[in-house]
Design an enzyme around this catalytic site. Sequence first.
Site, PDB file in Angstrom:
ATOM      1  N   THR A   1      -5.439  -7.047  10.705  1.00  0.00           N
ATOM      2  CA  THR A   1      -5.725  -5.764  10.035  1.00  0.00           C
ATOM      3  C   THR A   1      -5.170  -4.585  10.834  1.00  0.00           C
ATOM      4  O   THR A   1      -4.605  -3.647  10.269  1.00  0.00           O
ATOM      5  CB  THR A   1      -7.257  -5.582   9.880  1.00  0.00           C
ATOM      6  OG1 THR A   1      -7.804  -6.745   9.253  1.00  0.00           O
ATOM      7  CG2 THR A   1      -7.584  -4.352   9.063  1.00  0.00           C
TER       8      THR A   1
ATOM      9  N   ARG B   1       2.535  -6.652   8.846  1.00  0.00           N
ATOM     10  CA  ARG B   1       1.867  -5.467   9.402  1.00  0.00           C
ATOM     11  C   ARG B   1       2.455  -5.052  10.744  1.00  0.00           C
ATOM     12  O   ARG B   1       2.577  -3.855  11.043  1.00  0.00           O
ATOM     13  CB  ARG B   1       0.363  -5.708   9.503  1.00  0.00           C
ATOM     14  CG  ARG B   1      -0.326  -5.576   8.145  1.00  0.00           C
ATOM     15  CD  ARG B   1      -1.753  -6.038   8.174  1.00  0.00           C
ATOM     16  NE  ARG B   1      -2.489  -5.652   6.975  1.00  0.00           N
ATOM     17  CZ  ARG B   1      -3.642  -6.211   6.619  1.00  0.00           C
ATOM     18  NH1 ARG B   1      -4.182  -7.167   7.366  1.00  0.00           N
ATOM     19  NH2 ARG B   1      -4.258  -5.830   5.518  1.00  0.00           N
TER      20      ARG B   1
ATOM     21  N   LYS C   1       0.818  -1.214   0.000  1.00  0.00           N
ATOM     22  CA  LYS C   1       0.000   0.000   0.000  1.00  0.00           C
ATOM     23  C   LYS C   1       0.861   1.278   0.000  1.00  0.00           C
ATOM     24  O   LYS C   1       2.070   1.222   0.283  1.00  0.00           O
ATOM     25  CB  LYS C   1      -0.936  -0.037   1.217  1.00  0.00           C
ATOM     26  CG  LYS C   1      -1.944  -1.211   1.166  1.00  0.00           C
ATOM     27  CD  LYS C   1      -2.937  -1.146   2.324  1.00  0.00           C
ATOM     28  CE  LYS C   1      -3.955  -2.272   2.236  1.00  0.00           C
ATOM     29  NZ  LYS C   1      -5.002  -2.160   3.291  1.00  0.00           N
TER      30      LYS C   1
ATOM     31  N   ARG D   1      -2.458 -14.430   4.658  1.00  0.00           N
ATOM     32  CA  ARG D   1      -3.066 -13.622   5.729  1.00  0.00           C
ATOM     33  C   ARG D   1      -2.348 -13.847   7.065  1.00  0.00           C
ATOM     34  O   ARG D   1      -2.217 -12.926   7.882  1.00  0.00           O
ATOM     35  CB  ARG D   1      -4.569 -13.875   5.806  1.00  0.00           C
ATOM     36  CG  ARG D   1      -5.292 -13.237   4.610  1.00  0.00           C
ATOM     37  CD  ARG D   1      -6.780 -13.387   4.643  1.00  0.00           C
ATOM     38  NE  ARG D   1      -7.430 -12.567   5.644  1.00  0.00           N
ATOM     39  CZ  ARG D   1      -7.845 -11.306   5.459  1.00  0.00           C
ATOM     40  NH1 ARG D   1      -7.622 -10.684   4.311  1.00  0.00           N
ATOM     41  NH2 ARG D   1      -8.466 -10.660   6.409  1.00  0.00           N
TER      42      ARG D   1
ATOM     43  N   ASN E   1      -2.099   0.238   6.669  1.00  0.00           N
ATOM     44  CA  ASN E   1      -1.575  -1.021   7.201  1.00  0.00           C
ATOM     45  C   ASN E   1      -0.714  -1.825   6.233  1.00  0.00           C
ATOM     46  O   ASN E   1      -0.699  -3.047   6.262  1.00  0.00           O
ATOM     47  CB  ASN E   1      -2.714  -1.860   7.806  1.00  0.00           C
ATOM     48  CG  ASN E   1      -3.768  -2.220   6.778  1.00  0.00           C
ATOM     49  OD1 ASN E   1      -3.635  -1.875   5.618  1.00  0.00           O
ATOM     50  ND2 ASN E   1      -4.790  -2.930   7.201  1.00  0.00           N
TER      51      ASN E   1
ATOM     52  N   PHE F   1     -15.361   3.975   7.298  1.00  0.00           N
ATOM     53  CA  PHE F   1     -13.989   4.319   6.889  1.00  0.00           C
ATOM     54  C   PHE F   1     -13.795   4.270   5.377  1.00  0.00           C
ATOM     55  O   PHE F   1     -12.681   4.457   4.883  1.00  0.00           O
ATOM     56  CB  PHE F   1     -12.974   3.388   7.567  1.00  0.00           C
ATOM     57  CG  PHE F   1     -13.209   1.917   7.294  1.00  0.00           C
ATOM     58  CD1 PHE F   1     -12.760   1.321   6.125  1.00  0.00           C
ATOM     59  CD2 PHE F   1     -13.874   1.125   8.219  1.00  0.00           C
ATOM     60  CE1 PHE F   1     -12.973  -0.027   5.870  1.00  0.00           C
ATOM     61  CE2 PHE F   1     -14.096  -0.228   7.984  1.00  0.00           C
ATOM     62  CZ  PHE F   1     -13.648  -0.803   6.792  1.00  0.00           C
TER      63      PHE F   1
ATOM     64  N   HIS G   1      -2.176  -5.413   1.475  1.00  0.00           N
ATOM     65  CA  HIS G   1      -3.489  -6.045   1.296  1.00  0.00           C
ATOM     66  C   HIS G   1      -3.271  -7.530   1.034  1.00  0.00           C
ATOM     67  O   HIS G   1      -2.293  -7.915   0.410  1.00  0.00           O
ATOM     68  CB  HIS G   1      -4.205  -5.431   0.089  1.00  0.00           C
ATOM     69  CG  HIS G   1      -5.377  -6.237  -0.386  1.00  0.00           C
ATOM     70  ND1 HIS G   1      -6.616  -6.145   0.189  1.00  0.00           N
ATOM     71  CD2 HIS G   1      -5.480  -7.186  -1.356  1.00  0.00           C
ATOM     72  CE1 HIS G   1      -7.444  -6.996  -0.416  1.00  0.00           C
ATOM     73  NE2 HIS G   1      -6.772  -7.636  -1.360  1.00  0.00           N
TER      74      HIS G   1
HETATM   75  P1  GTP Z   1      -7.157  -5.925   3.268  1.00  0.00           P
HETATM   76  O1  GTP Z   1      -6.163  -7.017   3.086  1.00  0.00           O
HETATM   77  O2  GTP Z   1      -6.601  -4.566   2.917  1.00  0.00           O
HETATM   78  O3  GTP Z   1      -8.488  -6.216   2.624  1.00  0.00           O
HETATM   79  O4  GTP Z   1      -7.386  -5.851   4.846  1.00  0.00           O
HETATM   80  P2  GTP Z   1      -8.200  -6.853   5.769  1.00  0.00           P
HETATM   81  O5  GTP Z   1      -8.846  -7.923   4.959  1.00  0.00           O
HETATM   82  O6  GTP Z   1      -7.307  -7.247   6.873  1.00  0.00           O
HETATM   83  O7  GTP Z   1      -9.310  -5.880   6.346  1.00  0.00           O
HETATM   84  P3  GTP Z   1     -10.727  -5.482   5.718  1.00  0.00           P
HETATM   85  O8  GTP Z   1     -10.935  -6.145   4.395  1.00  0.00           O
HETATM   86  O9  GTP Z   1     -11.751  -5.673   6.772  1.00  0.00           O
HETATM   87  O10 GTP Z   1     -10.561  -3.914   5.507  1.00  0.00           O
HETATM   88  C1  GTP Z   1      -9.977  -3.420   4.304  1.00  0.00           C
HETATM   89  C2  GTP Z   1      -9.083  -2.262   4.620  1.00  0.00           C
HETATM   90  O11 GTP Z   1      -9.870  -1.194   5.096  1.00  0.00           O
HETATM   91  C3  GTP Z   1      -8.062  -2.499   5.730  1.00  0.00           C
HETATM   92  O12 GTP Z   1      -6.901  -3.126   5.320  1.00  0.00           O
HETATM   93  C4  GTP Z   1      -7.776  -1.088   6.170  1.00  0.00           C
HETATM   94  O13 GTP Z   1      -6.855  -0.466   5.259  1.00  0.00           O
HETATM   95  C5  GTP Z   1      -9.130  -0.422   6.023  1.00  0.00           C
HETATM   96  N1  GTP Z   1      -9.818  -0.415   7.304  1.00  0.00           N
HETATM   97  C6  GTP Z   1     -10.432  -1.454   7.939  1.00  0.00           C
HETATM   98  N2  GTP Z   1     -10.957  -1.053   9.111  1.00  0.00           N
HETATM   99  C7  GTP Z   1     -10.675   0.254   9.217  1.00  0.00           C
HETATM  100  C8  GTP Z   1     -10.946   1.250  10.198  1.00  0.00           C
HETATM  101  O14 GTP Z   1     -11.575   1.002  11.233  1.00  0.00           O
HETATM  102  N3  GTP Z   1     -10.487   2.523   9.925  1.00  0.00           N
HETATM  103  C9  GTP Z   1      -9.810   2.835   8.782  1.00  0.00           C
HETATM  104  N4  GTP Z   1      -9.390   4.094   8.578  1.00  0.00           N
HETATM  105  N5  GTP Z   1      -9.535   1.929   7.842  1.00  0.00           N
HETATM  106  C10 GTP Z   1      -9.950   0.663   8.054  1.00  0.00           C
HETATM  107 MG    MG Z   2      -9.982  -7.548   3.212  1.00  0.00          MG
END
Ligand code: GTP
Ligand code: MG
Length: 138
Positions: free
Chosen positions: A92, A103, A10, A86, A113, A58, A116
């Site tokens: 996350t 991360r 990212k 993962r 973070n 968000f 992805h």
């Molecule tokens: P990805 O691999 O990026 O998809 O992350 P993830 O699968 O661990 O998390 P998820 O799909 O639930 O959320 C996608 C992305 O949204 C996260 O990686 C974060 O960048 C963002 N995100 C999730 N929760 C929050 C939050 O509470 N606040 C903010 N600002 N961003 C968030």
């Molecule tokens: Mg995700």
Amino acid sequence: MSNITFTMIKPDAVRAGNIGAILQQITDAGFAIKAMKFTQLSMDEAKKFYEVHAGRPFYGELVEFMSSGPIVAAVLEKENAVADFRELIGNTNPADAKIGTIRQKYANSVGENAVHGSDSDENALIEANFHFSGRDFF
Ligand code: GTP
Ligand code: MG
């Protein structure tokens, strides 16, 4: 294609100069790179990519951040790729990520973070096809 996952390094991790270290950790963990590019998402592309999160509070921040600078997009192959990747990237929220995960080492916050990782085989294919066409795979 099976046993693949899709990743993005990212904008925060690119800005911090961590592309090399993150790719090293990924390949050291046994993932093979099937496709890769250095690119930047437009706001519209980021909106489309994260459409599943459209209702979340968000979403706007996420789209803004993901289009804020260049990223590295890649398709990775390994047995059990989605789950193993993962595990490698960690929670996350980096504050909850296990020691040694990508991360935990490189992310600053739940929003910024570092990486992805796809959450299912089905989404890995959709996400890979979002960024790459057939002739990009090796
Ligand atoms: P990805 O691999 O990026 O998809 O992350 P993830 O699968 O661990 O998390 P998820 O799909 O639930 O959320 C996608 C992305 O949204 C996260 O990686 C974060 O960048 C963002 N995100 C999730 N929760 C929050 C939050 O509470 N606040 C903010 N600002 N961003 C968030
Ligand atoms: Mg995700």
